[in-house]
Every structure is written in C-alpha cells, then in structure tokens.
Write a protein that holds these residues in place. Structure first.
Motif, short mmCIF file in Angstrom:
data_model
loop_
_atom_site.label_atom_id
_atom_site.label_comp_id
_atom_site.label_asym_id
_atom_site.label_seq_id
_atom_site.Cartn_x
_atom_site.Cartn_y
_atom_site.Cartn_z
N LEU A 73 0.83 -1.21 0.00
CA LEU A 73 0.00 0.00 0.00
C LEU A 73 0.86 1.26 0.00
O LEU A 73 0.58 2.21 -0.74
N ALA A 74 1.90 1.26 0.81
CA ALA A 74 2.79 2.41 0.86
C ALA A 74 3.44 2.64 -0.51
O ALA A 74 3.55 3.78 -0.97
N ASP A 75 3.85 1.55 -1.17
CA ASP A 75 4.43 1.67 -2.50
C ASP A 75 3.42 2.25 -3.48
O ASP A 75 3.74 3.12 -4.29
N LEU A 76 2.18 1.77 -3.41
CA LEU A 76 1.13 2.26 -4.30
C LEU A 76 0.88 3.75 -4.08
O LEU A 76 0.81 4.53 -5.04
N TRP A 77 0.75 4.15 -2.84
CA TRP A 77 0.48 5.56 -2.54
C TRP A 77 1.66 6.44 -2.93
O TRP A 77 1.48 7.57 -3.40
N ARG A 78 2.87 5.95 -2.73
CA ARG A 78 4.05 6.72 -3.13
C ARG A 78 4.07 6.88 -4.66
O ARG A 78 4.34 7.96 -5.17
N ARG A 79 3.75 5.81 -5.40
CA ARG A 79 3.71 5.90 -6.87
C ARG A 79 2.64 6.90 -7.30
O ARG A 79 2.85 7.70 -8.21
N ARG A 80 1.48 6.85 -6.65
CA ARG A 80 0.40 7.79 -7.00
C ARG A 80 0.82 9.23 -6.74
O ARG A 80 0.53 10.12 -7.54
N ALA A 81 1.48 9.47 -5.61
CA ALA A 81 1.94 10.83 -5.28
C ALA A 81 2.97 11.30 -6.30
O ALA A 81 2.95 12.46 -6.73
N LEU A 82 3.85 10.41 -6.71
CA LEU A 82 4.86 10.73 -7.70
C LEU A 82 4.20 11.08 -9.04
O LEU A 82 4.54 12.08 -9.66
N GLU A 83 3.23 10.28 -9.44
CA GLU A 83 2.52 10.53 -10.69
C GLU A 83 1.74 11.84 -10.62
O GLU A 83 1.70 12.60 -11.60
N GLN A 84 1.13 12.11 -9.49
CA GLN A 84 0.37 13.36 -9.32
C GLN A 84 1.30 14.57 -9.40
O GLN A 84 0.98 15.56 -10.06
N ALA A 85 2.45 14.48 -8.77
CA ALA A 85 3.41 15.59 -8.82
C ALA A 85 3.88 15.81 -10.26
O ALA A 85 4.02 16.97 -10.70
N ARG A 87 2.14 15.07 -13.02
CA ARG A 87 1.02 15.65 -13.76
C ARG A 87 0.88 17.15 -13.43
O ARG A 87 0.60 17.96 -14.32
N GLU A 88 1.08 17.52 -12.17
CA GLU A 88 1.00 18.92 -11.78
C GLU A 88 2.11 19.74 -12.44
O GLU A 88 1.88 20.86 -12.89
N ALA A 89 3.30 19.16 -12.51
CA ALA A 89 4.42 19.86 -13.18
C ALA A 89 4.12 20.02 -14.67
O ALA A 89 4.41 21.07 -15.25
N LEU A 90 3.54 19.01 -15.28
CA LEU A 90 3.18 19.10 -16.71
C LEU A 90 2.13 20.17 -16.94
O LEU A 90 2.17 20.89 -17.94
N ALA A 91 1.18 20.27 -16.02
CA ALA A 91 0.10 21.25 -16.18
C ALA A 91 0.64 22.68 -16.15
O ALA A 91 0.03 23.58 -16.74
N LEU A 92 1.76 22.89 -15.49
CA LEU A 92 2.35 24.23 -15.40
C LEU A 92 3.17 24.60 -16.64
O LEU A 92 3.53 25.76 -16.82
N MET A 93 3.46 23.61 -17.47
CA MET A 93 4.29 23.86 -18.66
C MET A 93 3.45 24.49 -19.77
O MET A 93 2.31 24.11 -19.97
N PRO A 94 4.06 25.42 -20.51
CA PRO A 94 3.36 25.93 -21.69
C PRO A 94 3.16 24.78 -22.70
O PRO A 94 4.02 23.92 -22.84
N GLU A 95 2.02 24.76 -23.35
CA GLU A 95 1.68 23.64 -24.23
C GLU A 95 2.75 23.33 -25.28
O GLU A 95 3.04 22.15 -25.52
N PRO A 96 3.37 24.32 -25.90
CA PRO A 96 4.38 23.98 -26.92
C PRO A 96 5.59 23.23 -26.33
O PRO A 96 6.28 22.51 -27.04
N LEU A 97 5.83 23.39 -25.05
CA LEU A 97 6.97 22.72 -24.42
C LEU A 97 6.60 21.39 -23.77
O LEU A 97 7.48 20.65 -23.33
#
Length: 169
Positions: A73-85, A87-97
């Motif tokens: 469970l800890a591994d799963l939640w850590r993977r989810r947190a990593l993926e969420q972080a 996705r959040e970093a991608l959302a901040l990027m300008p679309e062309p980049l």
C-alpha cells in the motif's frame, strides 16, 4: 527436498484459502476499490510464495499478511503521489513545451525506477537526496530544512549515490 516443497506448498495453499477473502476485504476498506484490492491481495500472496520459509511455524498469519500488504500500500500511494506531482508539473508547462504522450510515459517509467532505486534509503536520507538532485538545494539548505547537521546531509547524500552506483553495476 520434495517433501519440504510439498509441505510449503500446502502451507501456502492453506494460508491463501483461509485468509485471501479477509485480506481482500481489508485492502478494499483502505483503497475503496475492489479491483485494486484484489490486485494487491494477489501481490501480497505472491510475496509470500517468494519467501515460503517464512510460513514455517507462522503463528499470526493475518499480522504477517497485513505487514506485507501495508508495504505494498505504501508503494502504491508513493507511486500515485509521484505521478500526481508529475502531472501537476506538466500542467504548469506551456503547451508547446509539453512532452508527447510517449515522452510522458518514458518519464513516468524513469521516475518509478528512481523511486524504486531509492526505496532502500531511510526517509530523511531519501528526502535529502531528492532535495539536492531535483530541487538543486545546497547541503546547508537541506540541513536546515530537515533539522539535521550538514555532516548528516553529506552522509545521506553518500548513501543516495551509493544506491545509484549499485544500480548501475
């Protein structure tokens, strides 16, 4: 040898038949998803099968299964947190980049590999290593953030680099 293998297989079968339903329900309560609970229950029993010697004389099977499942469970939640972080970093990027879907998949795979690589570190050592390598923080800043000495940060970094070197070999 065959008799021992037969005995271990019987022990594993008995453990599975007596506790699989309970473990799946326990995981379902924590995850809220029956499919994920079933997957993690199977992964738990797979880990048991990889260490059959642990079944010999097992007195508290549910405690043993719970310990393994909590780690998963800890591994799963850590993977989810990593993926969420990510996705959040991608959302901040300008679309062309923004990276392509293939590049995103490769980056996520690399993040998971790095995460698994550093899994053996103590939480503070792992945090220090990531602050240095991903955030570019100085050892002094990391020491202040973690409430440890700079010498301790250097030790943490050495442990992190050792994990990386071992993986490269």
């Amino acid at each position: 040898m065959f008799a021992a293998d037969t005995s271990q297989a019987h022990d594993a079968h008995t453990l599975y038949s007596h506790h699989h339903g309970w473990l799946r329900a326990w995981l379902h309560r924590r995850l809220g998803c029956g499919d994920e609970a079933a997957d993690l229950a199977q992964d738990t029993f797979l880990r048991v099968l990889l260490r059959p010697q642990a079944l010999h004389g097992l007195r508290e099977p549910r405690a043993y299964l719970t310990t393994i499942a909590k780690g998963l469970l800890a591994d799963l939640w850590r993977r989810r947190a990593l993926e969420q972080a990510y996705r959040e970093a991608l959302a901040l990027m300008p679309e062309p980049l923004a990276p392509s879907p293939e590049e995103r998949a490769l980056a996520l795979q690399a993040l998971h590999e790095i995460d698994a690589l550093l899994d053996g570190l103590a939480p503070k050592a792992r945090h220090a290593f990531l602050l240095s390598q991903l955030e570019g923080m100085s050892y002094a800043a990391i020491a202040q953030e973690l409430g440890v000495s700079e010498r301790t940060v250097k030790r943490y970094m050495a442990q992190g680099f050792e994990c990386c070197l071992v993986a490269m070999v």
